[in-house]
Design a protein around this motif. Sequence first.
Motif, mmCIF file in Angstrom:
data_model
loop_
_atom_site.group_PDB
_atom_site.id
_atom_site.type_symbol
_atom_site.label_atom_id
_atom_site.label_comp_id
_atom_site.label_asym_id
_atom_site.label_seq_id
_atom_site.Cartn_x
_atom_site.Cartn_y
_atom_site.Cartn_z
ATOM 1 N N GLN A 193 1.103 -1.323 -0.134
ATOM 2 C CA GLN A 193 0.077 -0.273 -0.372
ATOM 3 C C GLN A 193 1.398 1.302 -0.238
ATOM 4 O OE1 GLN A 193 -3.389 0.071 3.278
ATOM 5 N NE2 GLN A 193 -4.276 1.986 2.091
ATOM 6 N N THR A 223 -3.129 4.820 -2.505
ATOM 7 C CA THR A 223 -3.369 3.021 -2.968
ATOM 8 C C THR A 223 -4.229 2.760 -1.207
ATOM 9 O OG1 THR A 223 -1.582 2.109 -2.697
ATOM 10 C CG2 THR A 223 -1.942 3.259 -4.809
ATOM 11 N N SER A 224 -5.133 1.725 -2.438
ATOM 12 C CA SER A 224 -5.638 1.057 -1.080
ATOM 13 C C SER A 224 -5.325 -0.446 -1.060
ATOM 14 C CB SER A 224 -7.049 0.463 -0.735
ATOM 15 O OG SER A 224 -7.522 -0.123 -3.037
ATOM 16 N N SER A 227 -3.691 -2.918 -3.933
ATOM 17 C CA SER A 227 -4.927 -3.035 -5.759
ATOM 18 C C SER A 227 -3.767 -2.348 -6.821
ATOM 19 C CB SER A 227 -5.591 -1.369 -5.519
ATOM 20 O OG SER A 227 -4.497 0.310 -5.333
ATOM 21 N N THR A 228 -2.723 -1.461 -6.943
ATOM 22 C CA THR A 228 -2.131 -2.214 -8.015
ATOM 23 C C THR A 228 -0.600 -3.001 -7.433
ATOM 24 O OG1 THR A 228 -0.682 -0.185 -9.106
ATOM 25 C CG2 THR A 228 -0.942 -0.250 -6.771
ATOM 26 N N ILE A 346 -8.322 -6.161 -12.070
ATOM 27 C CA ILE A 346 -9.061 -4.939 -10.589
ATOM 28 C C ILE A 346 -9.011 -4.157 -11.536
ATOM 29 C CG2 ILE A 346 -7.576 -3.982 -8.961
ATOM 30 C CD1 ILE A 346 -5.733 -6.271 -8.497
ATOM 31 N N SER A 350 -13.186 -3.021 -10.865
ATOM 32 C CA SER A 350 -12.757 -1.541 -9.724
ATOM 33 C C SER A 350 -14.169 -0.353 -10.836
ATOM 34 C CB SER A 350 -11.774 -0.461 -9.994
ATOM 35 O OG SER A 350 -11.547 0.935 -9.216
#
Length: 354
Positions: A193, A223-224, A227-228, A346, A350
Amino acid sequence: MTIYSVLSETKYKQMISSSFVFGLVSVTISTPVFASDFLDDWQDQLNVRTYTDARTDDNANEDASLWNIDLGADKYRKELYERPTSTMNSELGGLPAAETYYEFLDISTASVALDKENEHAYFSIDLVGDSSINSGVSTLEGFNETYRVRVSSRDNFAASNNDSVTGYMFAVSGAGDNLTDSFLSENAFDNTQAWYDDPLDGGVTGTGLTVTDEGTFGYAELTSEGSTSDISARLVDNSIQLAIDYGSLDIDKSVFRNILFEANSGDTDPLNAFLNDEYSETEAGSPYELTNIPDSIYEIDTLKGTRGGGGLKGAPASVIGSGSTAIMVFISLFISARLRLKKLRIKCKSRFSI
């Protein structure tokens, strides 16, 4: 409620499949460089800056039932904590002492390197070991706490100003349960994160680390968690490593000037990241004062460094040969394609969430 678009996922799969096939064909006709992939061998490829921290593993009494801290290693006013132990409510040699020592929170060294060509940053937090020790008994624990790196382009981590964001924090948690030894693993970013120092909320550290007990507004979420894949992590022996695609995250490389490495099992709230802003000196306690033993701040170790120089020592190999080299490229393409598909999936989910 989440609406999932099968059509969109199919489209993304077709895009990835086409890119993969094209890349496979290009092995024999060109010399591609996969600049978007993180380097597992970054410590060999890049110029690395390494910092050494005080260690607590040699500070036990004869039966390893009590532990205290090297004199001068813990400096509250500089946000430097050498407290990889339980709370220090005992005494050893006239100093506060703890009954449990945590190898997996004790930083021995830490490193940083920038790949300016691909706009990637790499960090390593090297721990003493993977066990806790209590009453002379060593118990395997792993590396399942929070490991963070804070960076800032401003001296003493002074707060971001209204013109630009100058501070960020990157973290991984639960490394021992989730990470492999490769940044290219499908799960390498699941527990990572990032946060940023939002200048609109007064700044993370107020005036900076030279002023204490002034309150903190904490970091804002960039960023959560998980998530990336622009933030990836791996576990190599006793080292927790982070790779940041700062180009994709639109972060200027100047923020990597000042660095604070952290291993933490105590207060990990991003709102309290700078503990000497959150707690007064009395609340924080000291490993050197029997009348003011650590109460609010323990189970933590930090190491501060400033990056000088850096850059590429050698770019990724660009000459694609035959035989085993071609096979390695094939594998790299396959892994890269799967990572990109997961990342796009992802984003797709989203986009179609309501």
